[in-house]
Design a protein around this motif. Sequence first.
Motif, PDB file in Angstrom:
ATOM      1  N   GLN A   1      -6.627  -2.295  -5.718  1.00  0.00           N
ATOM      2  CA  GLN A   1      -7.453  -1.116  -5.954  1.00  0.00           C
ATOM      3  C   GLN A   1      -8.660  -1.110  -5.021  1.00  0.00           C
ATOM      4  OE1 GLN A   1      -6.319   1.218  -8.103  1.00  0.00           O
ATOM      5  NE2 GLN A   1      -4.570  -0.184  -8.310  1.00  0.00           N
ATOM      6  N   GLU A   2      -9.302   0.031  -4.966  1.00  0.00           N
ATOM      7  CA  GLU A   2     -10.533   0.201  -4.177  1.00  0.00           C
ATOM      8  C   GLU A   2     -11.558  -0.868  -4.543  1.00  0.00           C
ATOM      9  OE1 GLU A   2     -11.875   2.214  -1.181  1.00  0.00           O
ATOM     10  OE2 GLU A   2      -9.993   2.948  -1.975  1.00  0.00           O
TER      11      GLU A   2
ATOM     12  N   TYR B   1      -2.300  -2.316  -1.093  1.00  0.00           N
ATOM     13  CA  TYR B   1      -3.108  -1.127  -1.372  1.00  0.00           C
ATOM     14  C   TYR B   1      -2.222   0.112  -1.542  1.00  0.00           C
ATOM     15  CZ  TYR B   1      -6.834   2.332  -0.789  1.00  0.00           C
ATOM     16  OH  TYR B   1      -7.703   3.386  -0.966  1.00  0.00           O
ATOM     17  N   LEU B   2      -1.286   0.295  -0.625  1.00  0.00           N
ATOM     18  CA  LEU B   2      -0.433   1.473  -0.667  1.00  0.00           C
ATOM     19  C   LEU B   2       0.537   1.444  -1.850  1.00  0.00           C
ATOM     20  CD1 LEU B   2       0.283   1.826   3.153  1.00  0.00           C
ATOM     21  CD2 LEU B   2      -1.167   3.318   1.755  1.00  0.00           C
ATOM     22  N   SER B   3       0.860   0.250  -2.340  1.00  0.00           N
ATOM     23  CA  SER B   3       1.755   0.136  -3.497  1.00  0.00           C
ATOM     24  C   SER B   3       0.997   0.268  -4.817  1.00  0.00           C
ATOM     25  CB  SER B   3       2.490  -1.204  -3.470  1.00  0.00           C
ATOM     26  OG  SER B   3       1.594  -2.266  -3.750  1.00  0.00           O
ATOM     27  N   GLY B   4      -0.346   0.299  -4.751  1.00  0.00           N
ATOM     28  CA  GLY B   4      -1.155   0.436  -5.957  1.00  0.00           C
ATOM     29  C   GLY B   4      -1.492  -0.881  -6.629  1.00  0.00           C
ATOM     30  N   ARG B   5      -1.069  -1.994  -6.045  1.00  0.00           N
ATOM     31  CA  ARG B   5      -1.361  -3.297  -6.645  1.00  0.00           C
ATOM     32  C   ARG B   5      -2.747  -3.798  -6.278  1.00  0.00           C
ATOM     33  NH1 ARG B   5       3.920  -6.564  -5.251  1.00  0.00           N
ATOM     34  NH2 ARG B   5       4.376  -4.826  -3.893  1.00  0.00           N
TER      35      ARG B   5
ATOM     36  N   LEU C   1      -2.556   8.792   4.701  1.00  0.00           N
ATOM     37  CA  LEU C   1      -3.518   8.711   3.598  1.00  0.00           C
ATOM     38  C   LEU C   1      -4.929   8.986   4.102  1.00  0.00           C
ATOM     39  CD1 LEU C   1      -4.253   8.123   0.665  1.00  0.00           C
ATOM     40  CD2 LEU C   1      -4.300   5.682   1.256  1.00  0.00           C
TER      41      LEU C   1
ATOM     42  N   LYS D   1       1.934   5.433   6.911  1.00  0.00           N
ATOM     43  CA  LYS D   1       1.461   5.816   5.571  1.00  0.00           C
ATOM     44  C   LYS D   1      -0.057   5.723   5.476  1.00  0.00           C
ATOM     45  CE  LYS D   1       5.609   4.741   2.926  1.00  0.00           C
ATOM     46  NZ  LYS D   1       6.193   3.902   1.883  1.00  0.00           N
TER      47      LYS D   1
END
Length: 72
Positions: free
Chosen positions: A67-68, A61-65, A19, A15
Amino acid sequence: MKLIDTSSAREVARKAINLRLNLKQSQTEFWSRFGISQACASRIECTSLVPAPVYILLRLYLSGRLQESDLA
């Protein structure tokens, strides 16, 4: 450093690679946000063996928990 070699780690690596390619970023650009050198990034992408701390960061990071801005 312990490397994770499980189906979950291989999936997370796949993944992350997808990305990176979708973002059109070099290995250095993408992986440096996780504190990974280009050489280590290449090993991760070629072998899907992920260092344990990087595996945790990638999952978050990939789960959105994560952030950048959290990685900066």
